[in-house]
Enzyme design. Structure first.
Site, PDB file in Angstrom:
ATOM      1  N   LYS A 195       0.859  -1.194   0.000  1.00  8.96           N
ATOM      2  CA  LYS A 195       0.000   0.000   0.000  1.00  8.96           C
ATOM      3  C   LYS A 195       0.887   1.234   0.000  1.00  8.96           C
ATOM      4  CE  LYS A 195      -3.756   2.236   2.575  1.00  8.96           C
ATOM      5  NZ  LYS A 195      -4.638   2.133   3.774  1.00  8.96           N
ATOM      6  N   LYS A 248      -2.228  -1.615  -3.764  1.00  8.49           N
ATOM      7  CA  LYS A 248      -3.042  -0.402  -3.768  1.00  8.49           C
ATOM      8  C   LYS A 248      -2.117   0.819  -3.875  1.00  8.49           C
ATOM      9  CE  LYS A 248      -6.396   2.032  -0.826  1.00  8.49           C
ATOM     10  NZ  LYS A 248      -7.055   2.082   0.494  1.00  8.49           N
TER      11      LYS A 248
END
Length: 325
Positions: A195, A248
């Site tokens: 992330k 992400k």
């Protein structure tokens, strides 16, 4: 003329021929639809920066789920917006927190739907960070205890999958141990393993009211310039007990998706995040792009890069378009 060349166009001559040799396919089963559930009553508030996406109270959630199920979408990811916040994010792990109550509602009315619970503190803390703070520092180990409590409370409420998004070191092993000890050894962890500290999250922070009140999240989310670090993060989560990986954001990080896919054999999820969604919506509303073609090309590109599943706010539209084919 004695020319030697390969006729690649032979396999592109008709729609059926192109379909016959197509390498990657989108299906409705690929989609995970994120839903923002808000504490309170009679709330159906469109998120200004995310056209078509709403904050929904529980009394509007069943209507939303009826549409989701009718479209054939089988998995949802829940984010909570509490009425009250505090420094410790207490509503994240309250047995009657908004995500816990939304989970119970969905599992009672739509038991076949896979409910994935986002496990983080940022939507619930008054300071907007993903863990406990001391001065201007986000504490790692102390935050793990609260994340474990959050995951266990979500599993007790019926969540099928726990999805920790906090990016604290050791969050997977701590949550795995906590779930196992509480008797939820069969509940998998869909780890936000990779992330990045991305500007593409802006509209989400509008939706979840989770903008940090000081500083930023660069001390715990990853530097967008780094590639090899993603493999180290994913390897740690694999060793700690993750069952899925999430990368992400999505579109700007397709190289990372391919790297992770090449190195590991866990199911791989890409998060097509709010900023990516909002840019497409804004361009479509201005008549600058063909929204359907852009979205389907974008999602297909994610599958081609190597993901198995796609978390996307486009899920309902994409499901409709797939049904039309």
């Amino acid at each position: 003329m004695d020319l030697q060349f390969t006729r690649h166009r032979r396999l592109r001559q008709s729609a059926n021929m192109r379909a016959l040799v197509r390498e990657n396919h989108l299906t409705i089963d690929d989609f995970i639809y994120p839903i923002f559930v808000a504490e309170g009553k009679d709330i159906k508030k469109e998120i200004t920066s995310m056209p078509g996406i709403y904050n929904l109270s529980l009394d509007h959630l069943e209507e939303e789920m009826n549409e989701v199920v009718s479209l054939g979408i089988k998995s949802v990811l829940l984010f909570g917006i509490p009425l009250e916040k505090d420094e410790c994010g207490g509503q994240a792990y309250h047995d009657h927190g908004i995500v816990q109550e939304a989970t119970r509602l969905i599992k009672a009315k739509f038991p076949e739907v896979i409910v994935i619970a986002d496990t983080c503190l940022c939507e619930y803390t008054s300071h907007g960070h993903c863990g406990l703070i001391e001065g201007d520092q986000v504490l790692n180990d102390a935050s793990l205890e609260l994340l474990v409590q959050t995951a266990v409370s979500q599993a007790k409420a019926g969540a099928d999958i726990i999805a920790p998004s906090n990016m604290m070191d050791g969050f997977v092993v701590a949550i795995r141990a906590g779930l196992d000890e509480a008797g939820f050894e069969n509940v998998p962890i869909m780890s936000y393993a990779v992330k990045y500290a991305s500007a593409f999250y802006g509209p989400f922070r509008d939706a979840a009211d989770s903008t940090p009140q000081f500083g930023d999240r660069k001390a715990y989310q990853m530097d967008p310039a780094n590639r090899m670090e993603a493999l180290r993060e994913a390897e740690s989560d694999l060793m700690e007990g993750a069952d899925f990986f999430i990368v992400k954001p999505g579109m700007p990080y397709l190289d990372i998706v391919r790297d992770v896919k090449n190195h590991f054999n866990l199911p791989l999820v890409i998060y097509n995040v709010s900023g990516e969604y909002s840019m497409v919506k804004a361009a479509a509303q201005n008549g600058w792009i063909d929204e359907k073609r852009i979205v389907m090309e974008m999602l297909t590109g994610m599958k081609r890069a190597g993901c198995d599943l796609i978390i996307t706010y486009h899920a309902k539209d994409a499901a409709r378009w797939l049904k039309e084919q």
